[in-house]
Design an enzyme around this catalytic site. Structure first.
Site, mmCIF file in Angstrom:
data_model
loop_
_atom_site.group_PDB
_atom_site.id
_atom_site.type_symbol
_atom_site.label_atom_id
_atom_site.label_comp_id
_atom_site.label_asym_id
_atom_site.label_seq_id
_atom_site.Cartn_x
_atom_site.Cartn_y
_atom_site.Cartn_z
ATOM 1 N N ASN A 5 -36.642 10.500 -27.955
ATOM 2 C CA ASN A 5 -37.380 10.303 -26.852
ATOM 3 C C ASN A 5 -38.508 10.004 -26.311
ATOM 4 O OD1 ASN A 5 -36.891 11.549 -23.668
ATOM 5 N ND2 ASN A 5 -37.518 13.804 -24.977
ATOM 6 N N TYR A 69 -43.066 0.224 -17.335
ATOM 7 C CA TYR A 69 -42.574 1.600 -18.033
ATOM 8 C C TYR A 69 -41.082 0.948 -17.626
ATOM 9 C CZ TYR A 69 -40.184 5.659 -18.075
ATOM 10 O OH TYR A 69 -39.481 6.944 -18.240
ATOM 11 N N THR A 104 -42.435 17.043 -16.862
ATOM 12 C CA THR A 104 -43.610 16.642 -18.598
ATOM 13 C C THR A 104 -44.525 16.494 -18.053
ATOM 14 O OG1 THR A 104 -42.755 14.537 -18.702
ATOM 15 C CG2 THR A 104 -40.931 15.620 -18.487
#
Length: 185
Positions: A5, A69, A104
């Site tokens: 992760n 990304y 996050t």
């Protein structure tokens, strides 16, 4: 269980991202998972373990501003798909988790500099609450699902992406085109 992760993000138009940006994102988001998987494989095989790779909806579709990304997450999706076929012979179950954006620290930092096009394109799928991401991921693992997309809206969007890719691309282009932007000099 091993959860891959780790993630870093660089957002911006392709022409503003450097080779170092691409390398940093690939090193963490893709090669980090490769390295951890390689190190954990003997233990996972000996215990009948599970490998859970956390990718992203951005690993399933192109997103404005996510050339680095998205490329890394696409690579992680492909890596996980291959392992899904290779590792069961060793008694290892493989899971691919592709959440939409959720809260996050990485996303909070992204919000401080992201392009308007990226914000609009990414948030066409509303952010999934963290508790739903966790609950749906754990439920999918318990049910031995290979492909897990947490959150009802995200699942619906991914279904549309997979069943109607041309329409999804057209909608994405319209979302981005609604913002008038100029190419950087």
């Amino acid at each position: 269980m091993v959860f891959n992760n780790a993630g870093v993000m660089r957002e911006g138009r392709f022409e503003t991202l450097t080779d170092d940006d691409f390398r940093a994102v690939m090193q963490t988001n893709f090669f980090g998972a490769v390295n951890v998987t390689r190190a954990a494989l003997p233990h996972l095989g000996a215990t009948g373990g599970r490998l859970i790779n956390i990718a992203s909806v951005a690993g399933l579709a192109g997103i404005f501003g996510f050339t680095a990304y998205g490329s890394a997450k696409h690579a992680l999706v492909g890596f996980t798909e291959c392992l899904h076929y290779e590792l069961p012979r060793q008694g290892i179950k493989v899971h691919l988790v592709c959440p939409a954006e959720f809260e996050t620290p990485m996303v909070a930092e992204l919000d401080s500099y992201r392009t308007p096009e990226n914000r609009r394109h990414t948030l066409a799928i509303p952010r999934t609450p963290l508790d739903i991401v966790v609950a749906d991921t754990l439920r999918g693992i318990q049910r031995d699902r290979y492909f897990i997309v947490p959150g009802g809206r995200a699942r619906l969007a991914v279904l549309g992406l997979r069943l109607f890719p041309s329409i999804a691309r057209q909608l994405g282009a319209r979302i981005v085109a609604k913002l008038e932007w100029k190419r950087p000099a």
